[in-house]
Design an enzyme around this catalytic site. Structure first.
Site, PDB file in Angstrom:
ATOM      1  N   HIS A   1      -8.006   1.124   1.878  1.00  0.00           N
ATOM      2  CA  HIS A   1      -7.802   0.847   3.302  1.00  0.00           C
ATOM      3  C   HIS A   1      -8.550   1.856   4.181  1.00  0.00           C
ATOM      4  CE1 HIS A   1      -4.749  -1.183   6.233  1.00  0.00           C
ATOM      5  NE2 HIS A   1      -5.939  -1.006   6.798  1.00  0.00           N
TER       6      HIS A   1
ATOM      7  N   GLU B   1       0.836  -1.193   0.000  1.00  0.00           N
ATOM      8  CA  GLU B   1       0.000   0.000   0.000  1.00  0.00           C
ATOM      9  C   GLU B   1       0.873   1.246   0.000  1.00  0.00           C
ATOM     10  OE1 GLU B   1      -2.748  -0.256   3.274  1.00  0.00           O
ATOM     11  OE2 GLU B   1      -3.496  -2.218   2.678  1.00  0.00           O
TER      12      GLU B   1
END
Length: 350
Positions: free
Chosen positions: A304, A285
């Site tokens: 997220h 990420e």
């Protein structure tokens, strides 16, 4: 005696939320200083030996001078910071676990670490169910088609439509604070919920049925992951497990990216074995530009943010402020990751 406290907030768990919670719950005078961390505008990352942190060691060393207590969500606590902060005694992390803390070093330095389990359970559960519905009913893809000027009537073909949640079987891999809330929400849809959680000692009665992982995969129209990230759970769902799922099923992961083999999911989507997959977490990420996920059909992704609600931010501040009040009142801490540093102040359930 006034206690010096550092509030290391960010653009989600705001300093004003932390300060308001402290003032409302702590009966002793506090001298609260503040710093602002760049998360979530700037993604968290590794800081020295700790993961998922925001800010720098230098920033924290300067801000912690003379401070006894720190409340934060993302600030790092490393060996170097601890060595430079001899007056620090309590470090409170408003997250489900203190991943941004060197816990061994904190324990050696006599610094108690608290955290905020369950603060985002409701938000994540609601987001998970939204992802299930989005996958089953092609909501993001059809929205994108319409925004591009395309009316996809062919999606009404029997072979192209998804199934309803009602009368479906949904399998939850993990049945903690979030998984159990997902089950509660799904009960209103008329879903049969099964779950697998080897760490659950007292199996609840009512909303869901405990089964083996193999049985869960074989019968679930939707599989949703809610396990913790541990060496044991890393890669727990790969090609063999996905192949065991029914043809046309949906896979959801709003837990941790390390639980899942994403290439195996892409293979199953491309072959048509899976109807859709919905992810809020990823192995890396932000997602790399060349990620296969960006070009695989029927993938739904959010960055997220399953736990991102205003209530989550307020809950985090309230939970850690309550433990600050317990600490200053010489009471047992409710959520302490290293209770051995505070003999006699460890909560019996910690």
């Amino acid at each position: 005696m006034t206690v010096r406290v550092l509030s290391a907030g960010d653009d989600f768990v705001l300093n004003r939320l932390l300060a308001d919670a402290l003032v409302s719950k702590v009966p002793v005078p506090l001298d609260i200083s503040e710093i602002s961390l760049p998360w979530p505008v700037k993604p968290f990352g590794r800081v020295a030996e700790v993961d998922e942190a925001s800010g720098t060691e230098e920033q924290m060393i300067e801000a912690l001078r003379g401070v006894q207590i720190c409340v934060t969500q993302m600030a790092p606590l490393t060996e170097r910071i601890l060595q430079a902060s001899p007056e620090l005694r309590l470090f409170c992390v408003g997250r489900g676990g203190p991943v941004n803390v060197n816990l061994d070093a904190a324990t050696l330095h006599g610094v108690a670490i608290t955290f905020a389990p369950g603060r985002n359970a409701q938000a994540t559960a609601e987001h998970t169910v939204a992802m299930m519905l989005s996958g089953l009913r092609r909501i993001p893809g059809t929205h994108s088609d319409l925004m591009a000027g395309t009316w996809r009537g062919d999606y009404y073909r029997y072979e192209s439509v998804g199934r309803e949640l009602a009368d479906s079987v949904v399998g939850l891999v993990g049945y903690g604070a979030i998984g159990s809330k997902v089950a509660g929400i799904l009960s209103g849809f008329g879903v049969r919920v099964v779950f697998h959680d080897p760490y659950l000692t007292d199996v609840p009665v009512g909303a869901a049925e405990s089964v083996s992982l193999e049985a869960l995969l074989e019968q679930s129209h939707v599989v949703s992951l809610h396990a913790r990230a541990t060496p044991t759970t890393r890669g727990m769902i790969g090609a063999p497990q996905i192949a065991a799922m029914p043809q046309g099923s949906v896979l959801v992961n709003c837990a941790r990216g390390s639980l899942l083999d994403y290439d195996a999911v892409c293979d199953a989507l491309e072959s048509g074995h899976l109807f859709a997959a919905a992810f809020d977490v990823f192995p890396e990420e932000p997602i790399p530009v060349g990620s296969r996920l960006r070009r695989t059909p029927n993938v739904i992704m959010t960055p997220h943010l399953a736990g991102a609600s205003r209530e989550t931010a307020s809950n985090a501040a309230d939970i850690i402020a309550a433990d600050v009040a317990r600490y200053l009142g010489d009471e047992p801490l409710l959520h302490c990751a290293n209770p051995e540093v505070l003999p006699g102040k460890a909560h019996p359930d910690a």
